[in-house]
Design a protein around this motif. Structure first.
Motif, PDB file in Angstrom:
ATOM      1  N   ASP A 289      33.950  47.344  60.619  1.00 41.57           N
ATOM      2  CA  ASP A 289      33.680  45.962  60.272  1.00 41.57           C
ATOM      3  C   ASP A 289      34.924  45.114  60.517  1.00 41.57           C
ATOM      4  O   ASP A 289      36.051  45.618  60.526  1.00 41.57           O
ATOM      5  CB  ASP A 289      33.251  45.838  58.809  1.00 41.57           C
ATOM      6  N   ALA A 290      34.715  43.790  60.637  1.00 39.04           N
ATOM      7  CA  ALA A 290      35.838  42.864  60.833  1.00 39.04           C
ATOM      8  C   ALA A 290      36.802  42.978  59.666  1.00 39.04           C
ATOM      9  O   ALA A 290      36.409  43.162  58.520  1.00 39.04           O
ATOM     10  CB  ALA A 290      35.336  41.435  60.961  1.00 39.04           C
TER      11      ALA A 290
ATOM     12  N   GLY B 239      35.299  37.014  58.217  1.00 37.42           N
ATOM     13  CA  GLY B 239      35.979  38.267  58.488  1.00 37.42           C
ATOM     14  C   GLY B 239      37.400  38.126  58.989  1.00 37.42           C
ATOM     15  O   GLY B 239      38.009  39.125  59.386  1.00 37.42           O
ATOM     16  N   TYR B 240      37.956  36.907  58.930  1.00 37.13           N
ATOM     17  CA  TYR B 240      39.317  36.708  59.447  1.00 37.13           C
ATOM     18  C   TYR B 240      40.335  37.095  58.372  1.00 37.13           C
ATOM     19  O   TYR B 240      40.518  36.392  57.380  1.00 37.13           O
ATOM     20  CB  TYR B 240      39.502  35.250  59.872  1.00 37.13           C
TER      21      TYR B 240
ATOM     22  N   GLU C  67      34.733  31.744  52.498  1.00 31.01           N
ATOM     23  CA  GLU C  67      34.695  31.658  53.958  1.00 31.01           C
ATOM     24  C   GLU C  67      34.832  33.040  54.589  1.00 31.01           C
ATOM     25  O   GLU C  67      34.122  33.382  55.544  1.00 31.01           O
ATOM     26  CB  GLU C  67      35.826  30.763  54.463  1.00 31.01           C
ATOM     27  N   LEU C  68      35.770  33.826  54.074  1.00 31.80           N
ATOM     28  CA  LEU C  68      36.047  35.152  54.615  1.00 31.80           C
ATOM     29  C   LEU C  68      34.803  36.031  54.583  1.00 31.80           C
ATOM     30  O   LEU C  68      34.499  36.739  55.557  1.00 31.80           O
ATOM     31  CB  LEU C  68      37.189  35.806  53.814  1.00 31.80           C
ATOM     32  N   LEU C  69      34.085  36.002  53.475  1.00 35.06           N
ATOM     33  CA  LEU C  69      32.933  36.881  53.284  1.00 35.06           C
ATOM     34  C   LEU C  69      31.622  36.251  53.737  1.00 35.06           C
ATOM     35  O   LEU C  69      30.594  36.923  53.761  1.00 35.06           O
ATOM     36  CB  LEU C  69      32.828  37.277  51.807  1.00 35.06           C
ATOM     37  N   GLY C  70      31.661  34.968  54.071  1.00 36.71           N
ATOM     38  CA  GLY C  70      30.449  34.278  54.486  1.00 36.71           C
ATOM     39  C   GLY C  70      30.137  34.500  55.955  1.00 36.71           C
ATOM     40  O   GLY C  70      30.828  35.214  56.672  1.00 36.71           O
TER      41      GLY C  70
ATOM     42  N   VAL D  43      44.393  35.469  48.239  1.00 36.68           N
ATOM     43  CA  VAL D  43      43.361  34.577  48.758  1.00 36.68           C
ATOM     44  C   VAL D  43      42.693  33.811  47.626  1.00 36.68           C
ATOM     45  O   VAL D  43      42.382  34.364  46.563  1.00 36.68           O
ATOM     46  CB  VAL D  43      42.330  35.383  49.582  1.00 36.68           C
ATOM     47  N   CYS D  44      42.502  32.514  47.834  1.00 34.62           N
ATOM     48  CA  CYS D  44      41.886  31.662  46.810  1.00 34.62           C
ATOM     49  C   CYS D  44      40.362  31.785  46.888  1.00 34.62           C
ATOM     50  O   CYS D  44      39.810  32.277  47.881  1.00 34.62           O
ATOM     51  CB  CYS D  44      42.322  30.215  46.992  1.00 34.62           C
TER      52      CYS D  44
END
Length: 209
Positions: free
Chosen positions: A207-208, A131-132, A121-124, A114-115
């Protein structure tokens, strides 16, 4: 495209081989063509990437140099062959549908971690990819593990069964977006789901992912 009468348009054709599919190469070429005010096209085929560009000779020279010096970070350019061909007078520069050749030789890109942008975005919070676990863009994500055949296009991957939602489709078509022509693009609304289960198939809540 404006051309001076004493500086007629020239057209060149490039064949680029190596690991150049699934790495954002077509969007990269499109942006270069816009930068140098060129017309023509770029497409994937079973052997790599094909480019035809037409414009002023000095702009074509700059475009040619940038094809290798600015290539996407996940790409590995093995060879660039070019030739001058007859001008066609195209009106714009386009990404064309891929061409298939049974004698496939195109390299397949490896999966990429992951960049930083996707990680934010993932952690935001407050975005549809929070969470995707299958988040990706042209700079990162699965390649080798989802491709079934070349050329590298969504219908030739395991993502063919997942249809982009309107928001993902908008990103895919937006030249300024880092997901422009990102074949695995998806989100929580339209992509595959990831879950963790026990050996008996019972879902483990948390969690997601």
């Amino acid at each position: 495209m404006d051309q001076q009468s004493d500086n007629p348009a020239v057209r060149r054709r490039w064949r680029i081989s190596g690991q150049v599919q699934g790495v954002g190469f077509r969007p990269f070429v499109w942006r270069l063509a816009e930068r140098y005010r060129l017309v023509g096209f770029v497409l994937n085929d079973s052997n790599g990437v094909v480019v035809e560009a037409e414009g002023a000779p000095d702009q074509l020279d700059a475009f040619d140099a940038a094809l290798q010096s600015e290539a996407p970070p996940l790409s590995v350019v093995a060879a660039v062959d070019s030739q001058v061909i007859d001008p066609k007078g195209d009106a714009s520069f386009n990404i064309l549908p891929s061409e298939t050749d049974p004698q496939a030789k195109a390299g397949i890109a490896v999966d990429a971690a992951v960049c930083p942008d996707c990680l934010r975005e993932l952690l935001g919070q407050g975005n549809r990819r929070s969470g995707y676990g299958l988040i990706n863009c042209t700079h990162c994500g699965p390649r080798y593990t989802l491709i079934e055949r070349v050329p590298y296009d969504r219908p030739n991957t395991t993502m063919a069964h997942f249809f982009m939602c309107p928001a993902c489709k908008q990103e895919y078509n937006a030249a300024v977006d880092r997901r422009f022509h990102a074949q695995p693009i998806s989100c929580n609304n339209c992509g595959p789901k990831v879950s963790l289960v026990t050996s008996t198939g019972q879902a483990i809540l948390g969690d997601a992912i």
